[in-house]
Motif scaffolding. Structure first.
Motif, PDB file in Angstrom:
ATOM      1  N   LEU A 197       0.834  -1.198   0.000  1.00  0.00           N
ATOM      2  CA  LEU A 197       0.000   0.000   0.000  1.00  0.00           C
ATOM      3  C   LEU A 197       0.871   1.251   0.000  1.00  0.00           C
ATOM      4  O   LEU A 197       1.954   1.261   0.594  1.00  0.00           O
ATOM      5  CB  LEU A 197      -0.885   0.040   1.251  1.00  0.00           C
ATOM      6  N   LEU A 198       0.411   2.292  -0.642  1.00  0.00           N
ATOM      7  CA  LEU A 198       1.011   3.620  -0.526  1.00  0.00           C
ATOM      8  C   LEU A 198       0.133   4.378   0.453  1.00  0.00           C
ATOM      9  O   LEU A 198      -0.952   4.844   0.106  1.00  0.00           O
ATOM     10  CB  LEU A 198       1.059   4.331  -1.882  1.00  0.00           C
ATOM     11  N   ILE A 199       0.573   4.469   1.697  1.00  0.00           N
ATOM     12  CA  ILE A 199      -0.226   5.060   2.763  1.00  0.00           C
ATOM     13  C   ILE A 199       0.096   6.549   2.855  1.00  0.00           C
ATOM     14  O   ILE A 199       1.200   6.931   3.237  1.00  0.00           O
ATOM     15  CB  ILE A 199       0.045   4.367   4.105  1.00  0.00           C
ATOM     16  N   ARG A 237      -3.632   3.098  -7.757  1.00  0.00           N
ATOM     17  CA  ARG A 237      -4.585   2.043  -7.381  1.00  0.00           C
ATOM     18  C   ARG A 237      -4.210   1.393  -6.059  1.00  0.00           C
ATOM     19  O   ARG A 237      -5.030   0.738  -5.421  1.00  0.00           O
ATOM     20  CB  ARG A 237      -4.674   0.975  -8.472  1.00  0.00           C
ATOM     21  N   ASN A 238      -2.945   1.550  -5.639  1.00  0.00           N
ATOM     22  CA  ASN A 238      -2.496   0.981  -4.377  1.00  0.00           C
ATOM     23  C   ASN A 238      -2.475   2.008  -3.252  1.00  0.00           C
ATOM     24  O   ASN A 238      -1.960   1.735  -2.166  1.00  0.00           O
ATOM     25  CB  ASN A 238      -1.087   0.396  -4.535  1.00  0.00           C
ATOM     26  N   ALA A 239      -3.017   3.204  -3.503  1.00  0.00           N
ATOM     27  CA  ALA A 239      -2.943   4.285  -2.522  1.00  0.00           C
ATOM     28  C   ALA A 239      -4.061   4.182  -1.482  1.00  0.00           C
ATOM     29  O   ALA A 239      -5.203   3.838  -1.791  1.00  0.00           O
ATOM     30  CB  ALA A 239      -3.007   5.637  -3.215  1.00  0.00           C
ATOM     31  N   LEU A 240      -3.706   4.483  -0.242  1.00  0.00           N
ATOM     32  CA  LEU A 240      -4.648   4.618   0.869  1.00  0.00           C
ATOM     33  C   LEU A 240      -4.411   6.007   1.453  1.00  0.00           C
ATOM     34  O   LEU A 240      -3.335   6.275   1.989  1.00  0.00           O
ATOM     35  CB  LEU A 240      -4.391   3.537   1.928  1.00  0.00           C
ATOM     36  N   SER A 241      -5.383   6.906   1.336  1.00  0.00           N
ATOM     37  CA  SER A 241      -5.173   8.295   1.742  1.00  0.00           C
ATOM     38  C   SER A 241      -5.977   8.632   2.997  1.00  0.00           C
ATOM     39  O   SER A 241      -7.157   8.313   3.100  1.00  0.00           O
ATOM     40  CB  SER A 241      -5.526   9.254   0.604  1.00  0.00           C
ATOM     41  N   ILE A 242      -5.289   9.287   3.958  1.00  0.00           N
ATOM     42  CA  ILE A 242      -5.901   9.628   5.245  1.00  0.00           C
ATOM     43  C   ILE A 242      -5.559  11.078   5.570  1.00  0.00           C
ATOM     44  O   ILE A 242      -4.387  11.461   5.558  1.00  0.00           O
ATOM     45  CB  ILE A 242      -5.378   8.706   6.359  1.00  0.00           C
ATOM     46  N   ASP A 297      -9.634   9.124   1.432  1.00  0.00           N
ATOM     47  CA  ASP A 297     -10.414   7.923   1.749  1.00  0.00           C
ATOM     48  C   ASP A 297     -10.949   7.971   3.177  1.00  0.00           C
ATOM     49  O   ASP A 297     -12.055   7.508   3.451  1.00  0.00           O
ATOM     50  CB  ASP A 297      -9.551   6.666   1.579  1.00  0.00           C
ATOM     51  N   TYR A 298     -10.139   8.480   4.084  1.00  0.00           N
ATOM     52  CA  TYR A 298     -10.513   8.560   5.495  1.00  0.00           C
ATOM     53  C   TYR A 298     -10.113   9.935   6.040  1.00  0.00           C
ATOM     54  O   TYR A 298      -9.104  10.498   5.629  1.00  0.00           O
ATOM     55  CB  TYR A 298      -9.806   7.479   6.334  1.00  0.00           C
ATOM     56  N   THR A 340      -6.217   0.489  12.839  1.00  0.00           N
ATOM     57  CA  THR A 340      -7.403  -0.264  12.408  1.00  0.00           C
ATOM     58  C   THR A 340      -7.636  -0.105  10.908  1.00  0.00           C
ATOM     59  O   THR A 340      -7.896  -1.081  10.193  1.00  0.00           O
ATOM     60  CB  THR A 340      -8.645   0.209  13.188  1.00  0.00           C
ATOM     61  N   ILE A 341      -7.533   1.141  10.426  1.00  0.00           N
ATOM     62  CA  ILE A 341      -7.734   1.405   8.999  1.00  0.00           C
ATOM     63  C   ILE A 341      -6.717   0.651   8.157  1.00  0.00           C
ATOM     64  O   ILE A 341      -7.064  -0.029   7.173  1.00  0.00           O
ATOM     65  CB  ILE A 341      -7.636   2.914   8.718  1.00  0.00           C
ATOM     66  N   ILE A 342      -5.452   0.740   8.511  1.00  0.00           N
ATOM     67  CA  ILE A 342      -4.390   0.102   7.727  1.00  0.00           C
ATOM     68  C   ILE A 342      -4.541  -1.418   7.744  1.00  0.00           C
ATOM     69  O   ILE A 342      -4.409  -2.083   6.709  1.00  0.00           O
ATOM     70  CB  ILE A 342      -3.008   0.528   8.247  1.00  0.00           C
ATOM     71  N   SER A 343      -4.846  -1.980   8.908  1.00  0.00           N
ATOM     72  CA  SER A 343      -5.015  -3.430   9.009  1.00  0.00           C
ATOM     73  C   SER A 343      -6.149  -3.914   8.124  1.00  0.00           C
ATOM     74  O   SER A 343      -6.037  -4.952   7.451  1.00  0.00           O
ATOM     75  CB  SER A 343      -5.265  -3.828  10.462  1.00  0.00           C
ATOM     76  N   ALA A 344      -7.253  -3.158   8.109  1.00  0.00           N
ATOM     77  CA  ALA A 344      -8.394  -3.544   7.278  1.00  0.00           C
ATOM     78  C   ALA A 344      -8.085  -3.403   5.795  1.00  0.00           C
ATOM     79  O   ALA A 344      -8.415  -4.287   4.989  1.00  0.00           O
ATOM     80  CB  ALA A 344      -9.614  -2.697   7.646  1.00  0.00           C
TER      81      ALA A 344
END
Length: 216
Positions: free
Chosen positions: A10-12, A121-126, A169-170, A186-190
């Motif tokens: 993931l790209l967090i 497509r691998n990004a998770l943005s907070i 995203d969050y 929690t977010i990252i684990s999910a």
């Protein structure tokens, strides 16, 4: 904790206005999971006391930074408070290829560029919000890193930065570091368990179906 090798990295992306706590939270996440790779940004600003090249930042001249951008060696870049900031592409691509998550402590402009890139497509943005503007200013002053003029500039900029919260995203309100840290974990684990992050599941299901057929 450990990270499964059979999933995509993931790209967090952590973003916030200055003083909302993203750098502190990023540091806590790195201690939580040693498998996380931190994307060390390049910048043209001078190092602060205690900072070293290649640790907190890659400290580059403006000429060198602009050449890296021209050569396509930056995954994202932006100018913030008259200084350039960016994420070198090569270390990020190497980590993702090895299945490791990469953590970014960057502003909304950088996050937008990453989400729009081929790695998006691998990004998770907070996005991290402060509980109040008064608290945001208090935190900036308690850091004792900047002059009153710089703090005033950061506070003025924060309104524009906060306006980009719907793009993420969050969104978390950082009124308690421990609680916000727990929510991030929690977010990252999910997100690591999302179907799109587990490309080997198709092979596992094919194996299960083969077992069904063998029993007939």
């Amino acid at each position: 904790m450990s990270q499964a090798a059979d999933r995509r990295g993931l790209l967090i992306i952590l973003s916030s206005p200055s003083g909302a706590g993203k750098s502190t939270l990023a540091g806590r996440l790195m201690k939580w999971d040693a498998s996380l790779s931190f994307s060390v940004s390049a910048t043209t600003r001078p190092p602060r006391t205690g900072e070293s090249h290649g640790v907190q930042y890659y400290f580059e001249t403006r000429e060198r930074f602009e050449q890296m951008v021209a050569d396509g060696d930056m995954l994202e870049h932006a100018e913030v408070f008259t200084n350039l900031y960016g994420s070198p592409r090569a270390p990020v691509e190497a980590a993702i290829a090895a299945g490791r998550d990469v953590l970014f402590d960057i502003d909304w402009q950088g996050g937008q560029q990453i989400r729009n890139s081929r790695l998006g497509r691998n990004a998770l943005s907070i996005f991290i919000l402060p509980p109040s503007i008064a608290e945001l200013e208090r935190r900036l002053r308690n850091r004792a890193q900047d002059s009153d003029e710089v703090i005033a500039g950061r506070m003025k900029k924060s309104r524009d930065e906060i306006s980009h919260w719907p793009e993420y995203d969050y969104v978390l309100i950082n009124d308690d570091l421990d609680v916000t840290e727990a929510k991030l974990k929690t977010i990252i684990s999910a997100e690591r368990m999302r179907l799109s992050q587990q490309p080997n599941l198709a092979d596992i299901v094919r194996g299960l179906n083969a077992e069904f057929e063998a029993r007939q």
